[in-house]
Design a protein around this motif. Sequence first.
Motif, short mmCIF file in Angstrom:
data_model
loop_
_atom_site.label_atom_id
_atom_site.label_comp_id
_atom_site.label_asym_id
_atom_site.label_seq_id
_atom_site.Cartn_x
_atom_site.Cartn_y
_atom_site.Cartn_z
N LYS A 1 -9.14 -3.27 -9.94
CA LYS A 1 -8.60 -2.88 -8.78
C LYS A 1 -9.02 -1.55 -8.33
O LYS A 1 -9.16 -0.55 -9.21
CB LYS A 1 -7.12 -3.01 -8.70
N ARG B 1 -6.91 -2.76 -4.16
CA ARG B 1 -7.35 -3.88 -3.70
C ARG B 1 -8.36 -4.72 -4.91
O ARG B 1 -9.04 -3.94 -5.67
CB ARG B 1 -8.51 -3.74 -2.51
N TYR B 2 -8.46 -5.86 -5.29
CA TYR B 2 -8.78 -6.57 -6.20
C TYR B 2 -10.48 -6.46 -6.04
O TYR B 2 -10.87 -6.67 -5.20
CB TYR B 2 -8.67 -7.78 -6.42
N GLY C 1 -10.59 -7.97 -2.26
CA GLY C 1 -10.26 -7.13 -1.28
C GLY C 1 -8.67 -7.25 -0.88
O GLY C 1 -8.27 -6.48 -0.23
N LYS C 2 -8.10 -8.18 -1.50
CA LYS C 2 -6.68 -8.57 -1.60
C LYS C 2 -5.84 -7.50 -2.45
O LYS C 2 -6.36 -7.17 -3.47
CB LYS C 2 -6.32 -9.86 -1.65
N THR C 3 -4.60 -7.41 -2.36
CA THR C 3 -3.62 -6.65 -3.04
C THR C 3 -2.81 -7.57 -3.78
O THR C 3 -2.57 -8.79 -3.50
CB THR C 3 -2.97 -5.63 -2.43
#
Length: 877
Positions: free
Chosen positions: A277, A282-283, A303-305
């Motif tokens: 991350k 964010r991944y 881009g997601k958490t």
Amino acid sequence: MESCDTTAGGRARHYCLTLRCVSWGVFLLWQLGFALLLWRFSAYLNMSTQDASFFDRAGRQRLLAQQMLEHLQMVKEGHKEDRGRLRVHSESFGRGLSELELDAKTHRVIDAFGRQEPEAALAAVRSLWDGYRLQLEDVSRLPLSSGRFRPAYEAAVAGVPRLVGAGEAYVRAEVLADQNEGRRIRRFIRVLAGLNLLLSALVLLFIHRWFLQPMAALQASIERFEGGDFSARTTPPNQGEMRSLIEAFNLMTQSLERSTGQLREILDNSPAVVFIKDLEGRYLFVNRRYEDLFHCKSEALRGKTDFDVFPAEAAEKFRAADQLVLRRGDVMVVEEGVPQDDGLHNYISAKFPLRGPAGEFYAVCGIATDVTEIEKIRTKNVHLTGAVEHATDGILMTDADGKITFVNAGFEKMTGFSRQEALGANPRILKSGKMGADYYRAFWKTITSGEVWSAATRNRRKDGGLFDVHQTVSPLKDAAGRVTGYLAVMRDVTESLRLEAQLRQSQKMDAVGRLAAGVAHDFNNILTSILGYCGLIKDQVAGDAARADLDEITAAGERAAALTHQLLAFSRKQTLSPRVVDLNAVVADMERMLKRVLGENAALVCRFSPDLGRVKADKNQLEQVILNLAVNARDAMPGGGTLIIETVNREFDGQYCRVHPDARPGRHAGLIVTDTGTGMDARTLERIFEPFFTTKEIGRGTGLGLSMVYGIVQQSDGHVDVRSEPGKGTSFEVYLPAVAEALETEEAAPPARLGGGEVVLLVEDEEPLLRLTARLLAEAGYSVLQAGDAERALALFRERGPEIRLLLTDVILPKNNGRWLAEELRKLQPALRVLYMSGYTDEVLAPHGVLDPGVRFLPKPFTSEVLFRAVRAALDA
């Protein structure tokens, strides 16, 4: 604050742009500098042709010309009187002329185009000068008053203008030559500038083709590489340093592509969850395990958490742990609960920051392992390990070569070997040498064939002591079925075997006791008849001889009764009359008699405990115990010795009672009888309490003395122990439970009285004894009703119950026993008196041989006097 592109592609673009700018900048500066240099040089040359100052030679020419002009002026002005000044001036002119000539020679060597005109003019100046110099020397030597001075001076002055003209011609020739030479040099410079431009263009083309163009291609590959395309390659030029650099880059990307592929395969096939991350949570990357568990692809997750994947509460904890890792700047291992489809799972996550080239943090990497099942297994293993470690059994493991690899605490306690001493050793350290070769052959044949061996064996402790174990040895096998080691579980059965032996001994003693009790019961019935009829006959005969014979018969019967008494004492079936007594007083009362029993060869020593506890027992039986032990000690000391009798207090705890099962916990008063006799071996000790067992020669003992001691002590809830070694004497220890009750005095037996016609219901299954007892009671003045069993007696009582005052019944009857009969009759007549008689009390009447309160008992065999006293006492109670 401006952002800085620190990626590899950004750095490559920066380097390439810088290189191009530097290249063009250097080229332009080079050309500008070179043009400026040529321009300045051309201007300088042009200016030198104007003022003859380009070379040093021109300066000297100007100086020479000036000197000649000055000299001419001096001549014109007529300074003839100042001949020394003219001479000095001429010498200076001559030196300047010589320097010009020398410079001309040097210039001729380095001048590629030649300078013929100035040289000829200079030669003309030299020829004129040489003549003028000679004339001037003559003038300088002549006095002014001489007649020759004037003509000589005028001749010299006449040559000065020619010399000046020759000098001026020389200067003009030199200037013209310099101008021609400057034009030639400018043409050369222009050619050189053209060549410089051409060469610069070639160099620039070379740099572009062999350096800038490959660098641009390398830049593009680096940008692709930075974007994750590890297959990026660049075609290298045919030669040069860039070829080596690009080949190195291609080799690096190829190796990195291979390593990255391997790493990706490793990460994707890892059972652990791997993720990366950025600083905002964010991944950037997840492996296949993450995708499978949480049903999301790496590309879709980028881009997601955590808040997009997990519940808010769990995501907040993950985020807090990530931030803590970044603050610490080091690896941190945390335990996290992660919700999955089948519930909450426990993960052990190793999180650490990733650093950029400058050491700055740019991401957090995590490697998480699902330990849910492992925790269950670990908990199970902890319990299993604890169970193994705290097991009382000894457990050891060995490798395939028999080297010990593990032992538990039970093994250490059992064998005396510490864990450090046992590990690495061979189990033969326990070998006792008591097991035969056949045992070990069977043992090795079994376990080497992969089978389980289970058997009893005798081992040796570290201190040399022997102990018995029941061991089970199981082979440990790998997945291929090969034996990799052995597991042995040893249970110490030393105490069990001892208790088992004691149990067998106790069962044997109990069986013998039952046999003895049965024999004594029947024998007592017979003896009662014998003694009773002897008493009747003695009253009927008048001869002394016949009475003497009857007395012998009576004495023999009494000896037989004493023998049955011993048998009943051993079998614990005798009837006791317990009361609270003081062992000190019992021993003291017997001291004189014991000395007579021991004889003159043996000494008696009595030691009394002043605070000895009181016991509740049959005093007569205690005296019999002491007497039998004294007699046994006397026989063990044929050559004399010492008998020590001492009283002690003793507290038995649970440990002692476990070792001695017939002992009971609590405070006891003890009697210890020790002799200095021959002692006994272990085999003899195992049998000393058996009836009819004796080590004495035939005719010197019945073998009932110690068995009687054992029976009396056991029947009194006591415990007897013995210690002996051959040649070291014997010590008997008799312990009875201590009581807090007051001492009891012994009451004298009341005198026998005859009956007054009272009706007695007599119940006896032995017909001869029934007739005898009925006859004795009838002669004593009682009215007797006879019955051979309980049913007949019950029928008689229903007919004549109100008349019957006393029930005299045997305890052991066919079908129903005497106690049952008494209880049935008392239901019909509660005031009925009951007197029991038997060869032994049995459990029916007196558990452990002790009569219940209020129960009257007449032991067999009995005499008529004893019978009459017992019947009278029962009626008068």
